[in-house]
Design a protein around this motif. Structure first.
Motif, PDB file in Angstrom:
ATOM      1  N   PHE A   6      32.279  74.080  33.673  1.00  0.00           N
ATOM      2  CA  PHE A   6      33.300  72.927  34.867  1.00  0.00           C
ATOM      3  C   PHE A   6      34.452  72.415  33.623  1.00  0.00           C
ATOM      4  N   THR A   7      35.318  71.657  34.627  1.00  0.00           N
ATOM      5  CA  THR A   7      36.165  70.949  33.577  1.00  0.00           C
ATOM      6  C   THR A   7      35.853  69.878  33.176  1.00  0.00           C
ATOM      7  N   GLY A   8      36.643  69.040  32.591  1.00  0.00           N
ATOM      8  CA  GLY A   8      36.829  67.983  31.725  1.00  0.00           C
ATOM      9  C   GLY A   8      36.582  67.169  33.295  1.00  0.00           C
ATOM     10  N   ASP A   9      37.082  66.697  34.061  1.00  0.00           N
ATOM     11  CA  ASP A   9      37.011  66.235  35.413  1.00  0.00           C
ATOM     12  C   ASP A   9      35.750  67.025  36.488  1.00  0.00           C
ATOM     13  N   GLY A  10      35.363  67.659  35.789  1.00  0.00           N
ATOM     14  CA  GLY A  10      34.021  68.169  36.854  1.00  0.00           C
ATOM     15  C   GLY A  10      33.837  69.061  38.025  1.00  0.00           C
ATOM     16  N   ASP A  11      35.087  69.528  37.579  1.00  0.00           N
ATOM     17  CA  ASP A  11      35.297  70.373  38.873  1.00  0.00           C
ATOM     18  C   ASP A  11      34.771  72.041  38.161  1.00  0.00           C
ATOM     19  N   PRO A  12      34.712  73.046  39.563  1.00  0.00           N
ATOM     20  CA  PRO A  12      34.045  73.835  39.338  1.00  0.00           C
ATOM     21  C   PRO A  12      35.126  74.891  38.303  1.00  0.00           C
ATOM     22  N   ALA A  13      35.100  75.678  37.218  1.00  0.00           N
ATOM     23  CA  ALA A  13      35.422  76.611  36.592  1.00  0.00           C
ATOM     24  C   ALA A  13      35.421  77.927  35.889  1.00  0.00           C
ATOM     25  N   GLY A  14      34.200  77.883  37.644  1.00  0.00           N
ATOM     26  CA  GLY A  14      33.312  79.408  36.901  1.00  0.00           C
ATOM     27  C   GLY A  14      32.492  79.656  36.838  1.00  0.00           C
ATOM     28  N   GLN A  15      31.667  80.738  36.794  1.00  0.00           N
ATOM     29  CA  GLN A  15      30.662  81.482  36.371  1.00  0.00           C
ATOM     30  C   GLN A  15      30.461  82.129  35.731  1.00  0.00           C
TER      31      GLN A  15
END
Length: 55
Positions: A6-15
């Motif tokens: 997750f990004t610092g804003d809580g958005d998904p950033a991959g897996q």
């Protein structure tokens, strides 16, 4: 295991998918460490902000 990022804003950033036993052990140890510091459910109460009437 399948860690999600997750990004610092809580958005998904991959897996990713990992079968590395060292990674699995690190995650298990981290989970246990967090659990040891957690407030037991029966002792938890939401904090109230002074003067706001909000939680």
């Amino acid at each position: 295991m399948r860690p999600h990022h997750f990004t610092g804003d809580g958005d998904p950033a991959g897996q990713e998918i990992s079968d590395d036993p060292v990674v699995a052990e690190l995650c298990a140890e981290s989970f246990e460490a967090v659990g040891a510091r957690a407030i037991p459910h029966d002792q938890y109460a939401e904090a109230r902000l002074p003067g706001s009437g909000r939680r």
